[in-house]
Design a protein around this motif. Structure first.
Motif, mmCIF file in Angstrom:
data_model
loop_
_atom_site.group_PDB
_atom_site.id
_atom_site.type_symbol
_atom_site.label_atom_id
_atom_site.label_comp_id
_atom_site.label_asym_id
_atom_site.label_seq_id
_atom_site.Cartn_x
_atom_site.Cartn_y
_atom_site.Cartn_z
ATOM 1 N N UNK A 139 0.885 -1.113 0.010
ATOM 2 C CA UNK A 139 0.108 -0.040 0.166
ATOM 3 C C UNK A 139 1.143 0.992 0.489
ATOM 4 N N UNK A 140 0.329 1.923 -0.690
ATOM 5 C CA UNK A 140 0.897 3.764 -0.431
ATOM 6 C C UNK A 140 0.203 4.286 -0.027
ATOM 7 N N UNK A 141 1.244 5.555 1.531
ATOM 8 C CA UNK A 141 1.041 6.782 2.610
ATOM 9 C C UNK A 141 0.553 8.198 1.847
ATOM 10 N N UNK A 142 -0.841 7.759 2.406
ATOM 11 C CA UNK A 142 -1.453 9.138 2.334
ATOM 12 C C UNK A 142 -0.222 10.426 2.193
ATOM 13 N N UNK A 143 -0.685 11.745 1.241
ATOM 14 C CA UNK A 143 0.582 12.201 1.578
ATOM 15 C C UNK A 143 0.352 12.981 2.439
ATOM 16 N N UNK A 144 -1.017 13.172 3.700
ATOM 17 C CA UNK A 144 -1.010 13.402 5.154
ATOM 18 C C UNK A 144 -0.418 12.576 5.651
ATOM 19 N N UNK A 145 -0.430 10.988 5.808
ATOM 20 C CA UNK A 145 0.128 10.261 6.643
ATOM 21 C C UNK A 145 1.781 10.594 6.600
ATOM 22 N N UNK A 146 2.562 10.573 5.168
ATOM 23 C CA UNK A 146 3.642 10.784 5.174
ATOM 24 C C UNK A 146 3.825 11.849 5.483
ATOM 25 N N UNK A 147 3.266 13.005 5.224
ATOM 26 C CA UNK A 147 3.651 14.155 6.341
ATOM 27 C C UNK A 147 3.719 14.274 7.298
ATOM 28 N N UNK A 148 3.209 13.283 7.969
ATOM 29 C CA UNK A 148 3.311 13.248 9.593
ATOM 30 C C UNK A 148 4.309 12.160 10.594
ATOM 31 N N UNK A 149 4.585 11.770 9.786
ATOM 32 C CA UNK A 149 5.908 10.858 9.682
ATOM 33 C C UNK A 149 6.994 11.403 10.172
ATOM 34 N N UNK A 150 6.930 12.799 8.615
ATOM 35 C CA UNK A 150 7.998 13.484 8.560
ATOM 36 C C UNK A 150 8.232 14.395 9.923
ATOM 37 N N UNK A 151 7.417 14.881 10.090
ATOM 38 C CA UNK A 151 7.233 15.570 10.965
ATOM 39 C C UNK A 151 7.422 15.472 12.327
ATOM 40 N N UNK A 152 7.214 13.657 12.890
ATOM 41 C CA UNK A 152 7.872 13.454 14.294
ATOM 42 C C UNK A 152 9.794 12.949 14.093
ATOM 43 N N UNK A 153 9.881 12.847 12.462
ATOM 44 C CA UNK A 153 11.081 12.319 12.351
ATOM 45 C C UNK A 153 12.797 13.706 12.678
ATOM 46 N N UNK A 154 11.730 14.010 12.396
ATOM 47 C CA UNK A 154 12.987 15.765 11.535
ATOM 48 C C UNK A 154 13.688 15.910 13.032
ATOM 49 N N UNK A 155 12.647 16.741 14.204
ATOM 50 C CA UNK A 155 13.519 17.069 15.399
ATOM 51 C C UNK A 155 14.675 15.513 15.908
ATOM 52 N N UNK A 156 13.864 14.628 16.000
ATOM 53 C CA UNK A 156 14.687 12.989 15.599
ATOM 54 C C UNK A 156 15.836 13.501 15.834
#
Length: 349
Positions: free
Chosen positions: A1-18
């Motif tokens: 399956x492919x994530x939606x753009x919103x789902x992908x963006x949320x994962x990126x928002x969590x990842x960047x500070x970490x």
């Protein structure tokens, strides 16, 4: 399956500070980013796919780990190694090193002494891991203990020592991963273990968001958060990035659709488009002469992309004939290579 753009963006928002600090963001801060955009971060978080069943930790697995049933403002939502499949930066910084560390843990456990009246405790120490594997970055060694805490098929216990180092017990659970050599293989094996555990607890579990035995889809090729950063940087730069962003968006669409010919053409177009930002006229000069911030690693990515150019030429310029070689998705470079080069371009902007 492919994530939606919103789902992908949320994962990126969590990842960047970490990735920047080693600390997971407070959920309230993630919510705030979405509030200003008039989006519901909680709804997107709850929509993320997972396998297994709600309940025991070892019976479910997804891209994120957070307190259930409801995450609070002061809680920290954390990514699992599974996020490596859709976030190239996480794969490069954490996923691939995690597999190397896992092999080290397997070797530790396999070589433990045998005693007739005792079961020796096997300990993984951060200082010893760093000494044995100097290729592992200090940032990764520091965050590994936390990552291990949220991988459901690996049972470890331990604590920090107080000087930044840590210890974790290595148990028999790591032996399930003997022979695993890639991030994808690790995630696939974890899904298999979690699915079996869920079936033991609930013989007829609720339908998982993923088909049994599958792994999450390939996601996007160029990190959408990186594209946002490029557009923001262009606002204070003389360079115009509208064409670059459009090419990358086309590349993402083709990658999600599994179209290798369009992927190859878009990658070739990006490589032809960006050299002036690096102070050169073509990408061959960039790969050979430009001094990257992360010199050895990112230069290697650029040089690999330069070797891909003949495939791009083949896709774009070979005329139809009775014998035309087939280009497949296996011929497309790993996303992290182009993402690394574009991150360097972002620094220059």
């Amino acid at each position: 399956m492919t994530l939606t753009q919103d789902q992908h963006n949320l994962l990126a928002a969590i990842a960047h500070p970490w990735l920047a600090t080693g600390e997971w963001p407070l959920w309230a801060n993630v919510q705030h980013q979405y509030d200003v955009r008039r989006q519901d971060a909680d709804a997107i978080l709850n929509s993320l796919p997972s396998v297994g069943i709600e309940g025991p930790f070892a019976a479910s697995y997804g891209f994120v780990f957070y307190p259930r049933p409801r995450v609070g403002p002061r809680d920290r939502v954390q990514l699992t190694v599974a996020a490596s499949l859709v976030l190239p930066e996480v794969k490069m910084m954490a996923g691939e090193p995690f597999v190397r560390a896992l092999r080290h843990m397997i070797d530790l456990y396999a070589s433990r002494p045998i005693a007739a009246d005792d079961v020796p405790t096997v300990i993984l120490r951060s200082t010893e891991l760093a000494a044995a594997h100097p290729d592992l970055k200090p940032w990764f060694v520091q965050v590994l203990a936390d990552l291990l805490s949220h991988e459901p098929a690996i049972s470890t216990g331990g604590a920090g020592i107080g000087d930044g180092s840590w210890e974790r017990e290595v148990t028999r659970s790591v032996m399930q991963y003997v022979g695993v050599g890639t991030v994808g293989e690790y995630i696939g094996k974890t899904i298999e273990i979690v699915t079996a555990k869920a079936a033991e607890i609930a013989p007829t579990p609720v339908e998982a968001a993923e088909p049994e035995g599958s792994t999450p889809g390939r996601g996007t090729y160029v990190d959408p958060a990186l594209l946002d950063d490029l557009e923001n940087a262009a606002q204070v730069s003389t360079w115009k990035v509208h064409k670059l962003v459009a090419l990358c968006q086309g590349l993402n669409d083709a990658y999600a659709a599994g179209n290798p010919y369009v992927c190859a053409a878009m990658i070739r177009a990006v490589l032809d488009h960006i050299p002036p930002v690096f102070g050169h006229t073509d990408f061959k000069q960039v790969a050979a002469q430009y001094s990257f911030t992360v010199r050895r690693t990112d230069k290697a990515h650029a040089q690999y992309l330069e070797t891909f150019r003949p495939i791009g030429d083949d896709v774009l310029h070979r005329p139809i004939s009775p014998r035309v070689p087939v280009v497949t998705m296996d011929d497309i470079p790993a996303p992290l290579r182009l993402n690394a080069v574009l991150h360097e371009l972002l620094l220059l902007l």
